[in-house]
Motif scaffolding. Structure first.
Motif, mmCIF file in Angstrom:
data_model
loop_
_atom_site.group_PDB
_atom_site.id
_atom_site.type_symbol
_atom_site.label_atom_id
_atom_site.label_comp_id
_atom_site.label_asym_id
_atom_site.label_seq_id
_atom_site.Cartn_x
_atom_site.Cartn_y
_atom_site.Cartn_z
ATOM 1 N N GLU A 14 0.887 -1.523 0.178
ATOM 2 C CA GLU A 14 -0.110 -0.173 0.399
ATOM 3 C C GLU A 14 0.898 1.409 0.627
ATOM 4 O O GLU A 14 0.739 2.544 0.399
ATOM 5 C CB GLU A 14 -1.209 0.054 0.851
ATOM 6 N N TRP A 15 2.101 1.107 -0.492
ATOM 7 C CA TRP A 15 3.232 2.258 -0.208
ATOM 8 C C TRP A 15 2.423 3.550 -1.538
ATOM 9 O O TRP A 15 3.115 4.876 -1.471
ATOM 10 C CB TRP A 15 4.578 1.844 -0.743
ATOM 11 N N LYS A 16 1.772 3.201 -2.556
ATOM 12 C CA LYS A 16 1.060 4.335 -3.431
ATOM 13 C C LYS A 16 -0.444 4.732 -2.716
ATOM 14 O O LYS A 16 -0.605 5.697 -2.904
ATOM 15 C CB LYS A 16 0.446 3.874 -3.792
ATOM 16 N N SER A 17 -1.023 4.285 -1.307
ATOM 17 C CA SER A 17 -2.205 4.563 -1.388
ATOM 18 C C SER A 17 -1.699 5.692 -0.388
ATOM 19 O O SER A 17 -1.589 6.149 0.313
ATOM 20 C CB SER A 17 -3.003 3.428 -0.085
ATOM 21 N N TYR A 18 -2.576 6.560 -0.173
ATOM 22 C CA TYR A 18 -3.359 7.724 0.685
ATOM 23 C C TYR A 18 -3.792 6.816 2.020
ATOM 24 O O TYR A 18 -4.837 5.902 1.857
ATOM 25 C CB TYR A 18 -4.265 8.962 0.312
ATOM 26 N N LEU A 19 -3.342 7.129 3.131
ATOM 27 C CA LEU A 19 -3.431 6.391 3.469
ATOM 28 C C LEU A 19 -4.458 7.243 4.700
ATOM 29 O O LEU A 19 -4.439 8.625 5.500
ATOM 30 C CB LEU A 19 -2.488 6.048 5.195
ATOM 31 N N VAL A 68 -6.590 3.864 -1.682
ATOM 32 C CA VAL A 68 -6.365 4.409 -0.245
ATOM 33 C C VAL A 68 -6.929 3.292 -0.019
ATOM 34 O O VAL A 68 -7.218 1.945 0.188
ATOM 35 C CB VAL A 68 -8.269 5.052 -0.150
ATOM 36 N N PHE A 69 -5.962 3.089 1.834
ATOM 37 C CA PHE A 69 -6.203 1.878 2.520
ATOM 38 C C PHE A 69 -6.866 2.560 4.455
ATOM 39 O O PHE A 69 -5.513 3.653 4.366
ATOM 40 C CB PHE A 69 -4.787 1.950 3.007
ATOM 41 N N LEU A 70 -7.611 2.632 3.840
ATOM 42 C CA LEU A 70 -8.449 2.876 6.175
ATOM 43 C C LEU A 70 -7.447 1.758 6.661
ATOM 44 O O LEU A 70 -7.547 1.284 6.824
ATOM 45 C CB LEU A 70 -9.511 1.977 5.725
ATOM 46 N N MET A 71 -7.246 2.860 7.790
ATOM 47 C CA MET A 71 -6.477 2.532 8.902
ATOM 48 C C MET A 71 -7.035 2.862 10.027
ATOM 49 O O MET A 71 -7.801 2.793 10.093
ATOM 50 C CB MET A 71 -4.833 3.967 8.902
ATOM 51 N N ASP A 72 -6.363 2.103 11.306
ATOM 52 C CA ASP A 72 -5.253 1.459 11.753
ATOM 53 C C ASP A 72 -5.770 -0.174 11.326
ATOM 54 O O ASP A 72 -6.167 -0.385 10.612
ATOM 55 C CB ASP A 72 -4.722 2.075 13.750
ATOM 56 N N LYS A 99 -8.689 1.642 -6.055
ATOM 57 C CA LYS A 99 -9.093 0.424 -5.164
ATOM 58 C C LYS A 99 -8.816 1.512 -3.173
ATOM 59 O O LYS A 99 -8.210 2.590 -3.366
ATOM 60 C CB LYS A 99 -7.372 -0.639 -5.006
ATOM 61 N N VAL A 100 -10.359 0.959 -2.785
ATOM 62 C CA VAL A 100 -10.230 1.148 -1.489
ATOM 63 C C VAL A 100 -9.544 -0.353 -0.638
ATOM 64 O O VAL A 100 -10.375 -1.723 -0.691
ATOM 65 C CB VAL A 100 -10.971 1.238 -0.398
ATOM 66 N N THR A 101 -8.405 -0.386 0.211
ATOM 67 C CA THR A 101 -8.600 -1.457 1.054
ATOM 68 C C THR A 101 -8.254 -0.940 2.708
ATOM 69 O O THR A 101 -8.052 -0.422 3.222
ATOM 70 C CB THR A 101 -6.635 -1.823 0.726
ATOM 71 N N LEU A 102 -8.045 -2.629 3.420
ATOM 72 C CA LEU A 102 -8.531 -2.625 4.893
ATOM 73 C C LEU A 102 -7.775 -3.107 5.615
ATOM 74 O O LEU A 102 -7.689 -4.557 5.161
ATOM 75 C CB LEU A 102 -9.298 -1.623 5.555
ATOM 76 N N TYR A 103 -7.402 -2.942 6.280
ATOM 77 C CA TYR A 103 -7.239 -4.306 7.697
ATOM 78 C C TYR A 103 -8.358 -4.637 7.913
ATOM 79 O O TYR A 103 -9.087 -4.191 8.984
ATOM 80 C CB TYR A 103 -5.848 -4.330 8.912
ATOM 81 N N ALA A 104 -8.554 -6.113 8.569
ATOM 82 C CA ALA A 104 -10.053 -6.974 9.128
ATOM 83 C C ALA A 104 -9.842 -7.892 9.895
ATOM 84 O O ALA A 104 -8.796 -8.814 10.095
ATOM 85 C CB ALA A 104 -10.653 -7.529 7.938
ATOM 86 N N GLY A 105 -10.502 -7.327 10.992
ATOM 87 C CA GLY A 105 -9.674 -7.808 12.453
ATOM 88 C C GLY A 105 -10.946 -9.045 11.830
ATOM 89 O O GLY A 105 -11.786 -9.172 11.723
#
Ligand code: SF4
Length: 166
Positions: A14-19, A68-72, A99-105
């Motif tokens: 995700e180095w190119k993504s807006y966080l 875009v990456f949705l943190m945290d 793309k919109v991505t995230l960490y999912a618990g």
């Protein structure tokens, strides 16, 4: 564009993504091997604040943003309606967004119905990163992952069945 700390984590790809920070910290925050969010008390940011951040990012980056990456950790824990508002605003603000991505618990993923996950996919949630760690119940318990191997497997299946890249 506002962050709670200078120490931010995202997957290497995700180095190119807006966080975009939607949650602060991790909802589990107990895994024995992980120090990423140990200093943070978990909370979900108010959705209005997140929408304001998107306006700031639009002003700063312009309309050409593609990822875009949705943190945290565990942004999927947000109420589905709030997550949908964030996704709609992102795709509206950035017409070239791919793309919109995230960490999912795993527990937060299982708390959503298959229909909710499909709705999120249709709204543009493209990929979820799930920290599986192990297929062994003994190991998962030892590292305090918070789910069994079967629950982890089910969470992954639900994401894939919804069409979300896992
Ligand atoms: S769920 Fe992930 S982010 Fe949270 S403590 Fe465990 S490894 Fe770290």
């Amino acid at each position: 564009m506002r962050y709670d700390s200078d120490l931010l984590y995202r997957p290497p790809g995700e180095w190119k993504s807006y966080l975009l920070q939607c949650t602060i910290g991790c909802s589990n925050n107990k895994c024995t091997f992980c120090g990423m969010y140990k200093d943070k008390k978990f909370r979900i940011r108010p959705v209005e604040e997140i929408l304001e951040d998107i306006d700031m990012a639009r002003d700063y980056y312009g309309p050409g943003l593609q990822r875009v990456f949705l943190m945290d950790g565990d942004a999927i824990i947000m109420k589905t309606d709030d997550l949908l508002r964030v996704l709609h605003k992102l795709y509206q603000s950035f017409p070239r967004l791919e793309k919109v991505t995230l960490y999912a618990g795993p527990r937060s993923t299982l708390a959503k119905s298959p229909e909710e996950l499909r709705t999120l996919r249709e709204a543009g949630l493209s990929r979820a990163y799930l920290g599986v760690e192990s297929g062994s119940d003994t190991v998962l318990k030892f590292i305090r992952k918070g789910v069994t191997a079967d629950e982890m497997l089910l969470a992954g299946r639900r994401l894939v069945e919804a069409g979300i890249d896992l």
